[in-house]
Scaffold this motif. Sequence first.
Motif, PDB file in Angstrom:
ATOM      1  N   LEU A 153       0.823  -1.215   0.000  1.00 38.13           N
ATOM      2  CA  LEU A 153       0.000   0.000   0.000  1.00 38.13           C
ATOM      3  C   LEU A 153       0.850   1.255   0.000  1.00 38.13           C
ATOM      4  O   LEU A 153       0.535   2.237  -0.693  1.00 38.13           O
ATOM      5  CB  LEU A 153      -0.919  -0.009   1.225  1.00 38.13           C
ATOM      6  CG  LEU A 153      -2.108  -0.974   1.170  1.00 38.13           C
ATOM      7  CD1 LEU A 153      -2.810  -1.036   2.513  1.00 38.13           C
ATOM      8  CD2 LEU A 153      -3.102  -0.534   0.087  1.00 38.13           C
ATOM      9  N   ARG A 154       1.921   1.253   0.755  1.00 33.18           N
ATOM     10  CA  ARG A 154       2.767   2.451   0.806  1.00 33.18           C
ATOM     11  C   ARG A 154       3.495   2.673  -0.512  1.00 33.18           C
ATOM     12  O   ARG A 154       3.726   3.821  -0.911  1.00 33.18           O
ATOM     13  CB  ARG A 154       3.752   2.332   1.975  1.00 33.18           C
ATOM     14  CG  ARG A 154       3.078   2.562   3.319  1.00 33.18           C
ATOM     15  CD  ARG A 154       4.039   2.577   4.457  1.00 33.18           C
ATOM     16  NE  ARG A 154       3.388   2.968   5.702  1.00 33.18           N
ATOM     17  CZ  ARG A 154       3.957   2.972   6.899  1.00 33.18           C
ATOM     18  NH1 ARG A 154       5.223   2.585   7.009  1.00 33.18           N
ATOM     19  NH2 ARG A 154       3.292   3.335   7.966  1.00 33.18           N
ATOM     20  N   LYS A 158       2.967   6.040  -2.788  1.00 24.02           N
ATOM     21  CA  LYS A 158       4.071   6.842  -3.332  1.00 24.02           C
ATOM     22  C   LYS A 158       3.921   7.049  -4.841  1.00 24.02           C
ATOM     23  O   LYS A 158       4.122   8.154  -5.362  1.00 24.02           O
ATOM     24  CB  LYS A 158       5.405   6.153  -3.044  1.00 24.02           C
ATOM     25  CG  LYS A 158       6.623   6.977  -3.414  1.00 24.02           C
ATOM     26  CD  LYS A 158       7.911   6.275  -3.032  1.00 24.02           C
ATOM     27  CE  LYS A 158       9.111   7.162  -3.298  1.00 24.02           C
ATOM     28  NZ  LYS A 158       9.180   7.644  -4.677  1.00 24.02           N
ATOM     29  N   ILE A 159       3.522   5.978  -5.529  1.00 20.24           N
ATOM     30  CA  ILE A 159       3.328   6.091  -6.987  1.00 20.24           C
ATOM     31  C   ILE A 159       2.203   7.072  -7.293  1.00 20.24           C
ATOM     32  O   ILE A 159       2.332   7.955  -8.163  1.00 20.24           O
ATOM     33  CB  ILE A 159       3.028   4.700  -7.589  1.00 20.24           C
ATOM     34  CG1 ILE A 159       4.268   3.803  -7.474  1.00 20.24           C
ATOM     35  CG2 ILE A 159       2.598   4.824  -9.049  1.00 20.24           C
ATOM     36  CD1 ILE A 159       4.006   2.347  -7.801  1.00 20.24           C
ATOM     37  N   ALA A 160       1.071   6.941  -6.567  1.00 18.87           N
ATOM     38  CA  ALA A 160      -0.068   7.833  -6.798  1.00 18.87           C
ATOM     39  C   ALA A 160       0.300   9.277  -6.466  1.00 18.87           C
ATOM     40  O   ALA A 160      -0.105  10.215  -7.164  1.00 18.87           O
ATOM     41  CB  ALA A 160      -1.258   7.378  -5.952  1.00 18.87           C
ATOM     42  N   ASN A 228      -6.438  12.743  -6.974  1.00 20.24           N
ATOM     43  CA  ASN A 228      -6.530  13.053  -5.542  1.00 20.24           C
ATOM     44  C   ASN A 228      -7.361  12.011  -4.811  1.00 20.24           C
ATOM     45  O   ASN A 228      -7.033  11.583  -3.706  1.00 20.24           O
ATOM     46  CB  ASN A 228      -7.155  14.438  -5.350  1.00 20.24           C
ATOM     47  CG  ASN A 228      -6.149  15.452  -4.823  1.00 20.24           C
ATOM     48  OD1 ASN A 228      -5.263  15.101  -4.056  1.00 20.24           O
ATOM     49  ND2 ASN A 228      -6.285  16.709  -5.240  1.00 20.24           N
ATOM     50  N   ASN A 229      -8.471  11.602  -5.467  1.00 17.45           N
ATOM     51  CA  ASN A 229      -9.324  10.582  -4.850  1.00 17.45           C
ATOM     52  C   ASN A 229      -8.575   9.271  -4.672  1.00 17.45           C
ATOM     53  O   ASN A 229      -8.678   8.602  -3.641  1.00 17.45           O
ATOM     54  CB  ASN A 229     -10.566  10.355  -5.717  1.00 17.45           C
ATOM     55  CG  ASN A 229     -11.525  11.532  -5.647  1.00 17.45           C
ATOM     56  OD1 ASN A 229     -11.436  12.357  -4.743  1.00 17.45           O
ATOM     57  ND2 ASN A 229     -12.440  11.620  -6.605  1.00 17.45           N
ATOM     58  N   LEU A 234      -5.956   5.304  -1.105  1.00 21.45           N
ATOM     59  CA  LEU A 234      -4.787   4.493  -0.744  1.00 21.45           C
ATOM     60  C   LEU A 234      -4.263   4.866   0.636  1.00 21.45           C
ATOM     61  O   LEU A 234      -3.862   3.996   1.422  1.00 21.45           O
ATOM     62  CB  LEU A 234      -3.689   4.651  -1.794  1.00 21.45           C
ATOM     63  CG  LEU A 234      -3.970   4.013  -3.155  1.00 21.45           C
ATOM     64  CD1 LEU A 234      -2.917   4.435  -4.169  1.00 21.45           C
ATOM     65  CD2 LEU A 234      -4.003   2.491  -3.028  1.00 21.45           C
ATOM     66  N   GLU A 235      -4.252   6.168   0.951  1.00 24.08           N
ATOM     67  CA  GLU A 235      -3.799   6.600   2.272  1.00 24.08           C
ATOM     68  C   GLU A 235      -4.704   6.062   3.370  1.00 24.08           C
ATOM     69  O   GLU A 235      -4.236   5.641   4.441  1.00 24.08           O
ATOM     70  CB  GLU A 235      -3.755   8.127   2.336  1.00 24.08           C
ATOM     71  CG  GLU A 235      -2.606   8.733   1.551  1.00 24.08           C
ATOM     72  CD  GLU A 235      -2.632  10.252   1.549  1.00 24.08           C
ATOM     73  OE1 GLU A 235      -1.599  10.854   1.228  1.00 24.08           O
ATOM     74  OE2 GLU A 235      -3.700  10.834   1.841  1.00 24.08           O
ATOM     75  N   LEU A 236      -6.025   6.053   3.105  1.00 19.66           N
ATOM     76  CA  LEU A 236      -6.967   5.532   4.095  1.00 19.66           C
ATOM     77  C   LEU A 236      -6.770   4.028   4.294  1.00 19.66           C
ATOM     78  O   LEU A 236      -6.839   3.525   5.422  1.00 19.66           O
ATOM     79  CB  LEU A 236      -8.405   5.816   3.657  1.00 19.66           C
ATOM     80  CG  LEU A 236      -8.836   7.284   3.726  1.00 19.66           C
ATOM     81  CD1 LEU A 236     -10.221   7.467   3.109  1.00 19.66           C
ATOM     82  CD2 LEU A 236      -8.833   7.792   5.161  1.00 19.66           C
ATOM     83  N   LYS A 237      -6.516   3.308   3.199  1.00 21.72           N
ATOM     84  CA  LYS A 237      -6.261   1.866   3.307  1.00 21.72           C
ATOM     85  C   LYS A 237      -4.981   1.599   4.101  1.00 21.72           C
ATOM     86  O   LYS A 237      -4.938   0.684   4.944  1.00 21.72           O
ATOM     87  CB  LYS A 237      -6.148   1.252   1.914  1.00 21.72           C
ATOM     88  CG  LYS A 237      -7.465   1.133   1.178  1.00 21.72           C
ATOM     89  CD  LYS A 237      -7.259   0.487  -0.186  1.00 21.72           C
ATOM     90  CE  LYS A 237      -8.578   0.366  -0.950  1.00 21.72           C
ATOM     91  NZ  LYS A 237      -8.374  -0.227  -2.294  1.00 21.72           N
TER      92      LYS A 237
END
Length: 813
Positions: A153-154, A158-160, A228-229, A234-237
Amino acid sequence: MDAKSLQVLEYPKIRERLKSFCDFSASMELALALEPTDSYDLALARLAETTEARRLFSVQEVGIGGAHDIRPAVDLAARGGTLDPQQLLDVKSTLISCRELKKTFERKADEYPRLAQIAAGLPETHGIVDAITRVLSDRGEVLDSASPKLATLRREVKIAHDRLMSRLQRYLTEAGNKLQEPIITQRDGRYVIPLRAEFKGQIKAIIHDQSSSGATLFIEPLPVVELNNELRELELKAREEERRILHELSMQVGEHAAEFKYGIENLAMLDLVFAKAKYAEELKASEPVLSQRSKVKGQKSSSSSDIRPSTFDLPHIKLLKARHPLLDSATVVPIDVDPKPGTRAIVITGPNTGGKTVSLKTVGLLALMAQSGLHIPAQSGSQLPFFHNVFADIGDEQSIEQSLSTFSGHITNIIRILKQIDERSLVILDELGAGTDPQEGAALARAILQHLLEVGCMTLIATHYPELKTFAHSTEGVVNASLEFDIKTLRPTYRLEIGLPGRSNALLIAQRLGLPQPIIDSAKAEIHPDDLRADKLLDDIRKERNRTAREREKLEKARARLEAQTRELEKRLETIEDERREVLAKARAEGELEVAILKKNIESLKSQLKKARQPLEALKAIEEKVEVIEEKVERPVERQRSNVEEQSSIVNRQSSIKLGERVTVSTLNAEGVVTALGESDAEVQIGSLRVRARLADLVRKSGEAVIGGQLPVESIKPQVSSSRSRLSSLKSPGLELNLRGKLVDEGLEELERYLEKAYSAGLLFVRIVHGKGTGKMREAVRNALKNSPYVVSFEEPKETEGGAGVTVAKLAR
């Protein structure tokens, strides 16, 4: 204990001082709740714990390290709550401290049995320390390696993020002067760019915020909304995965909640004992001797003034050089309270501001400290009775709210005390009977004192009434005491004198201050001549006692000097005797070695003679010579020096070891090359390390030992009877221990076993390979080396020899 009396004697201030020496909140709570015990056995146990801790601190610095009171966090985890990273780090540091303390006292259980018993209640780590280390960094951040899912996930986050930043950067370039400034910022967790208000609508975007002046709009261009979404999702996951990991760790902690809470209570008890020891060191205190009353048959004499306790025999009170613990030790005047055995009451008289109240408080406070397990600021050998309760009436008891005068306040408090006392109590009364008519006050004070004597409790009273001086002089079990007053300086000396009543010195003070002599003479005429003679006699006695005390002090100093000289001489004699034995043992060992060589040579000669068919008489002559040599070896070395020198030449004539020769260092179980030679030792290159070794510890590759720098004709190993040689004969575990790839707990256990074997084998140093990695293993290894009794020092080698991935430890001899 009586709560009001504890306040009067300022015992809470002692608790506050003790609290300042505690290292974490749980032990501070215990310090503030500490009270004198009414159990004799518990008081002795507390004092013994403090003594053990002081003995431990004299040879080793020990503490609770980074421990915290984790009981609230453990309770939360037990209820299913999730601990935050800082709480988990507190759990980790606390468990590490408990583990280190437990290991320390397991090794020293015979030396410090009481402390070891407390430490036995400290909790085990149950793998939680390693689990937290794998998940959290020292700053409390969840590591990528905490779980494969979190790492994935991290990476996606980073990619996003990079993709979003690249797209927004393009807008910054294309928009040019439409932007207030070319930066990317955040509003409500979304990345935006600052657009000048006059260009509103020229870029299709969502407006998230505006500046306070309204000149700047913070917009999210529509094409980046989806990016952004995606980033937000991904940050929430990732955050949810972090919470899951922290919850799993919290569940592990919660499983052992009861053990951890019990362990923290024991850790707090241990830290409180450490605090008592530190406080004792600051006070320069000593352990008092607590004595308990023994039951005797009650009796009362026919004389009304001879009152004896009816049920218990009072132990002796003996305080030497006692100091009030709350006063500055540099300026306070120590007092001696050492009445004759059988004394049950001390009546202290003397001028105001002379130190009567401080003396009373000193005795009461030291009694409370002793029964709390605290050492007292008094000379070693001081003795205190064990009291079941301590009562004190000191200070102004006036109360406007209760319409009580000073006299009424004191009497009310005394009535309360008299209802509770028994023969095992200590009662301290300041200015007994003061604040009313002197004649009635003196009568009342005498009656109260007589009642206290009938009860059989220990009593200390300060007063100005001469009637109580007379009562003390004529009553068995009661003694007078006074505080000295220097007539020359008109100042009190604060020294307590047992056996002599105090004087007001009013006439002498008035005379020195310049009151006309006729008035002084007129006042003297009003005083009964017997009283004047008594005052003069008291002066003479006091002067004689002072002279005797000075002489006794001189004798004590002389005795102390003689004892110190005696100890020094005994120490020197022991050293000389040890050196003599060492020389004898060394010479004997050398003689035995040379006899062994000669025997080997004789065996060889026998074989040659048999082959040559020589007469047996020659063999017998040789054997007789050997027997003579063996007999001489058993004699004192002083008679054998010439023989040893003569026979050592036999060995010196044999071939010597050479530079560059490959040898094995027997004490290290390691092979190397000789790079330098001395008279009795050599330098050997072992890998990238150079060591110095005794020639007797070198073995050639052929298996022949080098003796005294020489190689004997036959392979003979010396048998030296020193303790170091016996240690060195144990099998060596090798110079290097590799801990790479191991868990911290597992590695530390292996390190402890390895150090013990290396020390027993006589190794001088060892290399511990722990790798660099995150540095957790290195930190744990070096902390363990710092606390190990087998290690003198350690250092990090040069980068070419392993650098931060290796630690070289020098072992104790």
